[in-house]
Design an enzyme around this catalytic site. Structure first.
Site: not given
Ligand code: XBP
Ligand code: MG
Length: 267
Positions: A10, A12
């Site tokens: 991922d 953020d």
């Protein structure tokens, strides 16, 4: 036995703590430029993060908190325009003042490359935001380290829907069971597990209170030899930082997946 083939990251909250100090700042600067009386405080932004995707977040804000705001004729186009402005600001910010990567991220990526693991990204944020972060915070050529970068509007249903992970798996020509995802949020783990991908969590500023049912392990960060992680839930054995050996161990023994993924130990 299925072997671990690819790590899917991922962005953020996982690669960098960039929500409060970068995304939020860019949103507020855009609102000010358009003379909108919308200003999101860091605390309030935590609530808005329940909805992933910047455009979707603005729409959610208007629907839930600003029914008083007179809607322009083409609300969708207006939101898209605001979001474009926000994205330019965000990218300028990242290029001018690169955000540091979280502990252990750079080290683990380098080690994974050396050990022959493939790398990919599955994120809700816009593609340009990913490439700028990689280029300025990791290495100028780091975009090439990732075989697949699945991002933003490449799919319509954003996390917690599994679509972005399905999209990445399709490009990788792999099944979820051959990968391991590294995420920071409940929406993220729901998306990854929805695509059958075992998931390790490193909580971020905005997600440390969340539950991570089904996680392989929940940590405060990936850790470094001189900056060990704290185990928030699960069992890391003797490990003090996440390396490829620990990922293989977790991957090969998935019987210990967390029932609730809640904090059980806080040092
Ligand atoms: C986090 C998000 C994103 C960013 C904003 O994505 O929800 O929406 O807050 O990015 P992830 P955009 O954790 O999946 O990386 O404004 O470009 O949507
Ligand atoms: Mg995240």
């Amino acid at each position: 036995m299925t072997e671990l083939n690819t790590l899917i990251f991922d962005v953020d909250g996982t690669l960098a703590e960039n929500e409060r100090d970068a995304h939020l700042v860019a949103f507020n600067e855009t609102f000010a430029e358009y003379n909108l009386d919308w200003h999101w405080s860091p605390e309030f932004y935590g609530e808005l993060l329940a909805v992933t995707g910047g455009k979707e977040r603005i729409k959610f804000y208007l629907d839930k908190y600003r029914p008083d705001y007179p809607r322009p004729d083409n609300l969708e186009a207006f939101i898209a325009e605001l979001h474009k402005n926000k994205t330019v600001r965000y990218n300028d910010m990242l290029a001018r003042r690169p955000i540091p990567l979280r502990p252990g991220v750079h080290r683990l990526l380098e080690e994974a490359r050396r050990e022959g693991l493939r790398l990919a990204i599955a994120t809700t944020t816009s593609l340009k935001n990913v490439t700028t972060l990689l280029e300025y915070s990791l290495a100028p050529e780091a975009i090439e380290w990732f075989e697949v970068i699945a991002a933003g509007d490449m799919i319509t249903a954003k996390k917690p829907a599994p679509d972005i992970y399905h999209y990445a798996l399709k490009q990788l020509r792999l099944k979820g069971e051959q990968c391991l995802a590294i995420e920071d949020s409940k929406n993220g783990i729901r998306a990854a597990m929805g695509a059958n991908i075992p998931t390790l969590i490193t909580v971020s500023d905005y997600t440390r209170h969340e539950y991570f049912t089904g996680a392989l392990l929940v940590l405060n960060h990936l850790g470094e030899p001189d900056q060990p992680f704290t185990v928030l839930a699960g069992n890391a054995g003797e490990a003090r930082y996440v390396d490829v050996a620990l990922l293989h161990r977790l991957f090969n023994d998935q019987s210990s997946k967390l029932k609730f993924g809640r904090l059980i130990t806080v040092h």
